[in-house]
Every structure is written in structure tokens, then in C-alpha cells.
Design an enzyme around this catalytic site. Sequence first.
Site, short mmCIF file in Angstrom:
data_model
loop_
_atom_site.label_atom_id
_atom_site.label_comp_id
_atom_site.label_asym_id
_atom_site.label_seq_id
_atom_site.Cartn_x
_atom_site.Cartn_y
_atom_site.Cartn_z
N LYS A 70 0.83 -1.20 0.00
CA LYS A 70 0.00 0.00 0.00
C LYS A 70 0.87 1.26 0.00
O LYS A 70 0.55 2.25 -0.67
CB LYS A 70 -0.93 -0.01 1.21
CG LYS A 70 -2.14 -0.94 1.06
CD LYS A 70 -3.01 -0.50 -0.11
CE LYS A 70 -4.33 -1.24 -0.16
NZ LYS A 70 -5.15 -0.81 -1.32
N PRO A 83 -8.18 4.46 4.16
CA PRO A 83 -9.05 3.94 5.21
C PRO A 83 -8.27 3.24 6.33
O PRO A 83 -7.23 2.61 6.09
CB PRO A 83 -9.94 2.91 4.47
CG PRO A 83 -9.74 3.18 3.02
CD PRO A 83 -8.35 3.73 2.89
#
Length: 345
Positions: free
Chosen positions: A164, A189
Site C-alpha cells: 500500500k 481507510p
Amino acid sequence: MENSNNDKIVLVTGGSGFIASYCMIDLLNKGFKVRASLRSLNKIDHVKKMLGRGGVQSFESLSFIQADLDNEASWEKAVEGCTYVIHTASPTPNTDAKTDDDFIIPAKNGVLFVMKAATKAGVKRFVLTSAFGAVGMGTNKKTPYTEEDWTIINDTVAPYQKSKTISEQAAWEFIESRTTSMELSVVNPTGVYGPVLDADTSHSVQPVIQMLNGVMKACPKLTFGYVDVRDVADLHIKAMLSPEAKGERFIAVSGASLSFLDIAEILRKNLGDKAAKVPTKEIPDWIIRLTGLFSKKFDMIIPLLGNVKSASNEKAKNLLGWKPRPMEEAILATAKSVIDLGLIK
């Protein structure tokens, strides 16, 4: 608003995913045309069933296209005619990936493949679903993490979190290093809860399922921020449409961080007999560390034991007017949905 949106196509990648499903529900409700990418078109009926469970009554504005993070050529047709792209597709901890590269290479290449195709197609704005894993890992802060923070990649950072971080960094580098009119916004998130739409659940809701099923006998001492998937989708749409979101990243978190034991107590307080198997105690860190010597399934959580990972939602609230729902509501919505789906024994 619907009349102004019905000529705009939004590509949502990874169309069978938890966040992607709710982005599509939100977009369809707002009158957009949605094109969902899937690795296999055999999943179309499955996705429609999920969206129907989420309240979608007409699929007239929804189409599907086959595209894969490993296949650069597949994305040119996928983005054709699109005004916006919401890129949620990325390897998750639920995959068969084993090594760092199994996560990192498809995540990074996938972002760049889609961004290159989107730039060529004249897409206006690209919204990337990153994660808090790109913000607050590899470090410990006493104050809440903000969008100014980045994960420091070291041996304590799990492969998924590395992927990520690296893929988001690649996205920003792409925008900064090329002459392109395409804009980038990023949503990061935290742990995502909320109503589950299918028995093939997101990895993020597994702790609630494990608690309710009695698989988790005691809670590890882990404290994170969480957010409802419906609010994550809302933030994606705001990041897609708001002029203020251009070139910005936004942490999606409901509010104060919760420990696993906090979550367990919310379940027990509200669900009565259905929460009979939910744990009431925490497990000492040393037991998990010892068990981790013989089992790799604890590799991702051992570095996080005893740490409090808190994050700020002030930027999303102040800049975009985002209003996330209370976390207790999201946790109970998760629990109700997995019970309704028959996932609790």
C-alpha cells in the site's frame, strides 16, 4: 444532480471488493454510469447480488469489463470514455500471496498500468484507495497520525502494508513526474467495518466474525482506528468530485481508536445471547509472541502489540464536509449482517 451525472462514466476497479461495492452503490444512486472491472466476468451475477443486497434496484447504468492488475493492455479499453476512475483493486491479506513481491509488484504495477491508461484516455480525476497501512506503520506516535505522515518501511511492516505504501508513493510520483491534466486524490481507510454484502467477506471484518463464533478466545492487545464502509465510499465520491480534493490524501477514520476488547464489549452490550461466545479478556502479549515463534499467522500483529494507532479525520471533515457515523453503529451493522448471512455458528 442525477441529470448532470448520467453522461459521466466512472470506472471502479476491483468491482467485487467490499469498498468497491459501496462506491458503486453510491455512484449508481447519484446517477452516474458505472463500469466495474473484474478479473473474471464469471463474477458478474455475484456482484449484482451484492449490489442488490445493498439497495440497488436497477442495473441499467452498470456495465462490466475484464481487466487484471498483471495485464497492462487490459486497462486501455477499461478506461475508454471514463471521466473518473476509482481504483480500489489491490492484493489483500486474503490472497494467496506469500512473499513481499507477491503483494508489492501487482499493487504498484496495477496502479501505474491504470494511471497510464487513464491519462491517455483523458480521465479528469483518479481516486486511489490506499490504506492507513501507508500512513502509520513502522513508527509509533503519541499523537494521532495525519495525512502528512508516511509509513516507514522496515522489518516490522507487513507485506500488505508495504504494498500500500509503495503503490501510493508510485501514484504520487506518476502525477508529479509527468505532464498530465489528470488529477489525483487518495483515500486512506483505517480498519473497515459496516454491513457485509456477501459470505466471501473482507479481511477487515474477520475479527467480529471470530469473536461471535468463539474462535477468538481472548483479545490481543491491539488498538486501531476504524470506519464504516459506507462512509469510506462517501469519502471516495467526495474526493472524486470536490475541487478541494485535488492533489490531497484523506484518512478515513470514524473517530477515537478502539481496542479489540472495546469492540468485544460493544458486541456483548448490544447483542445479548448472540454474543455469548465473544471474549471478555485480553491475552498477554508474551503468549502471542511465544506462539509466533511456531506460527507465521501472527507475523502481521506482533509488531503492533501494545501500540495505540490513532488517526485524525479533521482534514476530511473540514475540507470536504465528511461526516462519518459513530463506530458503534458500524460494528453492530457488521455483526447484524454476518449473522443474517449465516456466518455465525
